[in-house]
Design an enzyme around this catalytic site. Sequence first.
Site, PDB file in Angstrom:
ATOM      1  N   HIS A   1       0.823  -1.212   0.000  1.00  0.00           N
ATOM      2  CA  HIS A   1       0.000   0.000   0.000  1.00  0.00           C
ATOM      3  C   HIS A   1       0.855   1.261   0.000  1.00  0.00           C
ATOM      4  CE1 HIS A   1      -3.641  -2.292   0.407  1.00  0.00           C
ATOM      5  NE2 HIS A   1      -3.174  -2.919   1.467  1.00  0.00           N
TER       6      HIS A   1
ATOM      7  N   GLU B   1      -4.859 -12.718   7.010  1.00  0.00           N
ATOM      8  CA  GLU B   1      -5.776 -11.566   7.082  1.00  0.00           C
ATOM      9  C   GLU B   1      -7.073 -11.789   6.322  1.00  0.00           C
ATOM     10  OE1 GLU B   1      -3.818  -8.050   5.445  1.00  0.00           O
ATOM     11  OE2 GLU B   1      -2.806  -9.209   3.903  1.00  0.00           O
TER      12      GLU B   1
ATOM     13  N   ASP C   1      -7.615  -5.833   7.447  1.00  0.00           N
ATOM     14  CA  ASP C   1      -8.267  -6.723   6.487  1.00  0.00           C
ATOM     15  C   ASP C   1      -9.037  -7.836   7.192  1.00  0.00           C
ATOM     16  OD1 ASP C   1      -7.902  -5.865   3.761  1.00  0.00           O
ATOM     17  OD2 ASP C   1      -5.756  -6.082   4.106  1.00  0.00           O
TER      18      ASP C   1
ATOM     19  N   ARG D   1       7.601  -5.317   2.956  1.00  0.00           N
ATOM     20  CA  ARG D   1       6.313  -5.924   2.600  1.00  0.00           C
ATOM     21  C   ARG D   1       6.152  -5.798   1.096  1.00  0.00           C
ATOM     22  NH1 ARG D   1       0.135  -4.827   4.663  1.00  0.00           N
ATOM     23  NH2 ARG D   1       0.481  -2.746   3.767  1.00  0.00           N
TER      24      ARG D   1
HETATM   25  C1  3PY Z   1      -3.961  -5.042   7.656  1.00  0.00           C
HETATM   26  O1  3PY Z   1      -4.226  -4.682   8.816  1.00  0.00           O
HETATM   27  O2  3PY Z   1      -4.774  -5.540   6.875  1.00  0.00           O
HETATM   28  C2  3PY Z   1      -2.604  -4.864   7.207  1.00  0.00           C
HETATM   29  O3  3PY Z   1      -2.281  -5.260   6.107  1.00  0.00           O
HETATM   30  C3  3PY Z   1      -1.654  -4.162   8.132  1.00  0.00           C
HETATM   31  O4  3PY Z   1      -0.881  -3.267   7.465  1.00  0.00           O
HETATM   32 MG    MG Z   2      -3.886  -5.978   4.947  1.00  0.00          MG
END
Ligand code: 3PY
Ligand code: MG
Length: 255
Positions: free
Chosen positions: A45, A149, A175, A70
Site C-alpha cells: 500500500h 488476514e 483486512d 512488505r
Molecule cells: C492489515 O491490517 O490488513 C494490514 O495489512 C496491516 O498493514
Molecule cells: Mg492488509
Amino acid sequence: TFVSLAARLADATPALSAWISMPDPLIAESAARAGFDAVTLDMQHGLHDPVSVMRGVAAVTLAGQPTIVRVPVGDFAMASRALDMGASAVIAPMINSVADAEALVAATKYPPVGQRSWGPTRAIQLQGIDPAAYLANANQTTLAFAMIETLAAMAALDAILEVPGLDAVFIGPSDLSIALSNGANVDPMRIDNQDAASAIRARAHAAGKRVGIFALNGAQARLYRALGYDFIALGVDAAYFALGAAAMLADARRD
Ligand code: 3PY
Ligand code: MG
C-alpha cells in the site's frame, strides 16, 4: 555492523518496527535513527518500488537496523529481490492457502528448503560477508512472514503453519476485521477481531512460529506487547510526521 531481524528478535522481543510508505531513503533512515528496533518498507500500500527498496535497505542497514520489506500481493519474485538487496525479512500479504505459503518459501529459501535463485550481490556488500557465508546462513537469518488476514487464511491456518521453511506469520488486523464483518466495517479493535487474532497467535506459537501484527498507534502496540506478540509494526510514516508537527505547533502556540 549488520543486525538481522532474527538477531534483533533474539534480544529485543517484541521488536517494534517503523512502517514506511514514503519512498525516499531519507525517510527510512530517519526512522532507523529514531529508536525503532527495525524498519519495514511497504510496497503493497506504500509508495516503495524496487529501486527505492534498494536505497532504503542500504540507508537503514548503514544506520544499524534490520530492514523488512512488505511486497505486493502475489509478488514472490520481489520477495527474492528484497532479500538480494539486503532486507533481512519479507512480509507477504494475503497468504490464503498452502500453495501461497509454499510459493513464499520457494522464493525466499535456498535449496533444499526452497528454490531461491542466487544473486545476493547487494546483501553481501552491505553485510560484509563472503558468498559462502551468505549461502550457509541465509535460510536461518532471513525471515519469511506470511500475512494472515482473510477467512481463507484462517481456515487453512494449521496447514499453512506446517509448510516447511515458513518462519513466521504476520496478522493484518484491518483486512481481518473487514473479512470477519463480511465487509461491514474496518475496526481492528472489535472484540471478535481481537479474539480471532489471539487464536491465530496461539496456534502459530504452538507451531513454533514467530507472530507479528500491525498496530495503528501506541495504545494498540501496548496491548499487543502485553499479549505476547514477537514483532509489532507501529503506525505509519505519515502519522509520525503529522503527530510530531501537531505536537510541536501546539507547543509553539501555547501562551
Ligand atoms: C492489515 O491490517 O490488513 C494490514 O495489512 C496491516 O498493514
Ligand atoms: Mg492488509
